[in-house]
Design an enzyme around this catalytic site. Sequence first.
Site, PDB file in Angstrom:
ATOM      1  N   HIS A   1       0.869  -1.179   0.000  1.00  0.00           N
ATOM      2  CA  HIS A   1       0.000   0.000   0.000  1.00  0.00           C
ATOM      3  C   HIS A   1       0.908   1.232   0.000  1.00  0.00           C
ATOM      4  O   HIS A   1       2.032   1.175   0.517  1.00  0.00           O
ATOM      5  CB  HIS A   1      -0.832  -0.049   1.291  1.00  0.00           C
ATOM      6  CG  HIS A   1      -1.842   1.031   1.450  1.00  0.00           C
ATOM      7  ND1 HIS A   1      -1.529   2.285   1.894  1.00  0.00           N
ATOM      8  CD2 HIS A   1      -3.170   1.047   1.236  1.00  0.00           C
ATOM      9  CE1 HIS A   1      -2.624   3.024   1.950  1.00  0.00           C
ATOM     10  NE2 HIS A   1      -3.643   2.294   1.558  1.00  0.00           N
TER      11      HIS A   1
ATOM     12  N   ASP B   1       3.206  -4.622   7.991  1.00  0.00           N
ATOM     13  CA  ASP B   1       1.997  -3.811   7.894  1.00  0.00           C
ATOM     14  C   ASP B   1       0.821  -4.782   7.977  1.00  0.00           C
ATOM     15  O   ASP B   1       0.518  -5.490   7.021  1.00  0.00           O
ATOM     16  CB  ASP B   1       2.017  -3.051   6.552  1.00  0.00           C
ATOM     17  CG  ASP B   1       0.672  -2.403   6.231  1.00  0.00           C
ATOM     18  OD1 ASP B   1      -0.284  -2.583   6.991  1.00  0.00           O
ATOM     19  OD2 ASP B   1       0.589  -1.725   5.182  1.00  0.00           O
TER      20      ASP B   1
ATOM     21  N   GLN C   1      -4.441  -5.257   6.922  1.00  0.00           N
ATOM     22  CA  GLN C   1      -5.458  -6.141   6.327  1.00  0.00           C
ATOM     23  C   GLN C   1      -5.394  -7.550   6.903  1.00  0.00           C
ATOM     24  O   GLN C   1      -6.080  -8.443   6.402  1.00  0.00           O
ATOM     25  CB  GLN C   1      -5.288  -6.196   4.801  1.00  0.00           C
ATOM     26  CG  GLN C   1      -5.447  -4.867   4.097  1.00  0.00           C
ATOM     27  CD  GLN C   1      -6.876  -4.319   4.136  1.00  0.00           C
ATOM     28  OE1 GLN C   1      -7.823  -5.000   4.516  1.00  0.00           O
ATOM     29  NE2 GLN C   1      -7.034  -3.064   3.737  1.00  0.00           N
TER      30      GLN C   1
ATOM     31  N   LYS D   1     -10.309  -0.724  10.463  1.00  0.00           N
ATOM     32  CA  LYS D   1     -10.458  -1.888   9.581  1.00  0.00           C
ATOM     33  C   LYS D   1     -10.785  -3.142  10.386  1.00  0.00           C
ATOM     34  O   LYS D   1     -10.981  -4.212   9.827  1.00  0.00           O
ATOM     35  CB  LYS D   1      -9.173  -2.115   8.786  1.00  0.00           C
ATOM     36  CG  LYS D   1      -8.889  -1.015   7.773  1.00  0.00           C
ATOM     37  CD  LYS D   1      -7.680  -1.363   6.944  1.00  0.00           C
ATOM     38  CE  LYS D   1      -7.064  -0.174   6.249  1.00  0.00           C
ATOM     39  NZ  LYS D   1      -7.902   0.414   5.221  1.00  0.00           N
TER      40      LYS D   1
ATOM     41  N   CYS E   1      -4.936   2.588  -3.587  1.00  0.00           N
ATOM     42  CA  CYS E   1      -3.701   3.090  -2.960  1.00  0.00           C
ATOM     43  C   CYS E   1      -2.565   2.075  -3.107  1.00  0.00           C
ATOM     44  O   CYS E   1      -1.738   1.899  -2.189  1.00  0.00           O
ATOM     45  CB  CYS E   1      -3.898   3.441  -1.482  1.00  0.00           C
ATOM     46  SG  CYS E   1      -5.171   4.662  -1.203  1.00  0.00           S
TER      47      CYS E   1
HETATM   48  N1  C6P Z   1      -6.187   0.543   2.902  1.00  0.00           N
HETATM   49  C1  C6P Z   1      -8.023   0.230   1.354  1.00  0.00           C
HETATM   50  O1  C6P Z   1      -9.089   0.555   0.833  1.00  0.00           O
HETATM   51  P1  C6P Z   1      -4.836   3.821   7.245  1.00  0.00           P
HETATM   52  O2  C6P Z   1      -5.423   4.659   6.139  1.00  0.00           O
HETATM   53  O3  C6P Z   1      -3.649   4.450   7.896  1.00  0.00           O
HETATM   54  O4  C6P Z   1      -5.870   3.344   8.224  1.00  0.00           O
HETATM   55  O5  C6P Z   1      -4.331   2.464   6.544  1.00  0.00           O
HETATM   56  C2  C6P Z   1      -3.429   2.514   5.489  1.00  0.00           C
HETATM   57  C3  C6P Z   1      -3.193   1.143   4.948  1.00  0.00           C
HETATM   58  C4  C6P Z   1      -1.949   0.566   5.125  1.00  0.00           C
HETATM   59  N2  C6P Z   1      -1.691  -0.690   4.724  1.00  0.00           N
HETATM   60  C5  C6P Z   1      -2.631  -1.443   4.123  1.00  0.00           C
HETATM   61  C6  C6P Z   1      -2.291  -2.834   3.711  1.00  0.00           C
HETATM   62  C7  C6P Z   1      -3.903  -0.904   3.898  1.00  0.00           C
HETATM   63  O6  C6P Z   1      -4.826  -1.645   3.304  1.00  0.00           O
HETATM   64  C8  C6P Z   1      -4.185   0.430   4.298  1.00  0.00           C
HETATM   65  C9  C6P Z   1      -5.509   1.067   3.995  1.00  0.00           C
HETATM   66  C10 C6P Z   1      -7.546   0.972   2.568  1.00  0.00           C
HETATM   67  O7  C6P Z   1      -7.356  -0.710   0.941  1.00  0.00           O
HETATM   68  C11 C6P Z   1      -7.723   2.454   2.414  1.00  0.00           C
HETATM   69  S1  C6P Z   1      -6.648   3.150   1.226  1.00  0.00           S
END
Ligand code: C6P
Length: 409
Positions: A125, A202, A205, A228, A366
Site C-alpha cells: 500500500h 503492515d 489487512q 479496519k 492506494c
Molecule cells: N487501505 C483500502 O481501501 P490507514 O489509512 O492508515 O488506516 O491504513 C493505510 C493502509 C496501510 N496498509 C494497508 C495494507 C492498507 O490496506 C491500508 C488502507 C484501505 O485498501 C484504504 S486506502
Amino acid sequence: MTATDPDIEKLRLDFPILAQEINGHRLAFLDSAASSQRPRSVIEAVSHYYEHDHANVHRGVHTLSHRATEAYEGAREKVRRFINASSSREIIFTRGTTDAINLLAASFGQSIEPGDEIIISHLEHHSNIVPWQMLCERNDATLKVIPINERGEIILDEYHQLLGPRTRLVAVSHVSNALGTVNPVEQIIAAAKERNIPVLIDGAQAVPHQAVDVTALNCDFYAFSGHKMFGPTGIGVFYAREEWLERLPPYQGGGDMILTVSFAGTTYNDLPYKFEAGTPNIAGAIGLGAAIDYLLDIGMDKIQAHETALLDYATREISTVDGIQLIGTAAQKAGVLSFNLDGIHPHDLGTVLDHQGIAIRTGHHCAMPVMEFFGIAGTARASLALYNCRQDIEQLIHGLQLAIGMFRS
Ligand code: C6P
C-alpha cells in the site's frame, strides 16, 4: 459459523448499519478493506465513555481523569493480549497504520546512512512505500523492491537475493489490500533475522481476518488500524519490541512524552508514553478495546474459517461471470476479490452496483505499483468481513449480470 450458518444472520444484527436499505435494495457491504462497520458494543463503549467518564488521561487527580486513564490503559492491555506482545509498554497508540509507519520512518530513519538499503515488496500500500521513499531521498539511501509473480505472490527467491550487508530494514504487508495475497511473513522474517535485520509488518489487512501473534512471528514492528477491525477511525497501533523503543528517538515532542522540561533540555517519559505526544485519542482507544473484545468473543479461528469458506464460494461464483478477469490469484488469500469485467470501466461498475445496494471499492486501492504490474489502471474490489454472507455474494453476482446487460447490449 459457515457461509450458510444461521449464526451469521444473528451476528449481522450486532451491526446496526447493515440493517438499512441503500437505493431501495438490501445493503451488501463489500468494502470492509477500506473501512469496516462497527458492532453496537463498540458504538456503545465510545458513547458510554463520553457520557460518563471523559477527562484527559495521565494528568488529573480527579475521579474522571482516573476513570479515563484506567479505560485508556485497559484498552492498551487488550491490544497487547490481542497480538500477544510481551508487555503493554510495547503498544503505542497512533492515528492508524499510516501514522505508525511514519513514526518508524521518522524515528528509526534517523540512523539511516547514505548507501543503506530498505526492502519493501511490490505489493505494498502507498503508506508502506512513500514514507520509505521519502526517507531514502532524505538520507541518500536505496529502496529495494521484492518482485511479484502473475498470481500476485511475492517471489521469495528474489527476496533472498535482495538481502545484503547494507539492508537496514525489511517492511512488508501481512495481507495485500489490493489483491488479498497473504504473504509468507514467517519466512520473510526468518530470512531477515538470520542476518539480524529488523522487520516491520503492515498488518492493516490481517488483523480483522486472522489471529496475529507478534511473539511467534518474531517481527520487530507491527502496524495496524482500528477502523479496519471494527473499531473507530483515527486510532491505530504501532507495536515494537521494547528494546527498540528504548533505543529509538521519539517521533513527536509535546505533553505526556516528557519527564522533565527546562530550557536546558528535556528528559523523556517511560514507555510507551515516550512515543505518545499530546492528548491521545482516548475514545478511539476505548472503542478499539471494545472491538477486540467483540472479535475475541467470536474467536479469530472461527472468523478465519468463515471468511475462507466465503471467499472460496465467491471466487467460484464470480469465475462463472462472462468476461471476468480475477486480478490476484495467490494460493494464500484473505478477504479480497479484485477483478475487471470486459468492456466495463471499474468506476461505471461501482456506480451500477451502488444503485443495487452493493458497496465495493474501485480504482487503484492506494497500490498503484500493483496496478502497474498488471498493466491496468484499477480494479473493482469486493472485500469481505466477518458479517458477510452468501446473500452478499449472490447480490454481487446479480449486480454484475445487470451491468453486463446494460453495457454490453
Ligand atoms: N487501505 C483500502 O481501501 P490507514 O489509512 O492508515 O488506516 O491504513 C493505510 C493502509 C496501510 N496498509 C494497508 C495494507 C492498507 O490496506 C491500508 C488502507 C484501505 O485498501 C484504504 S486506502
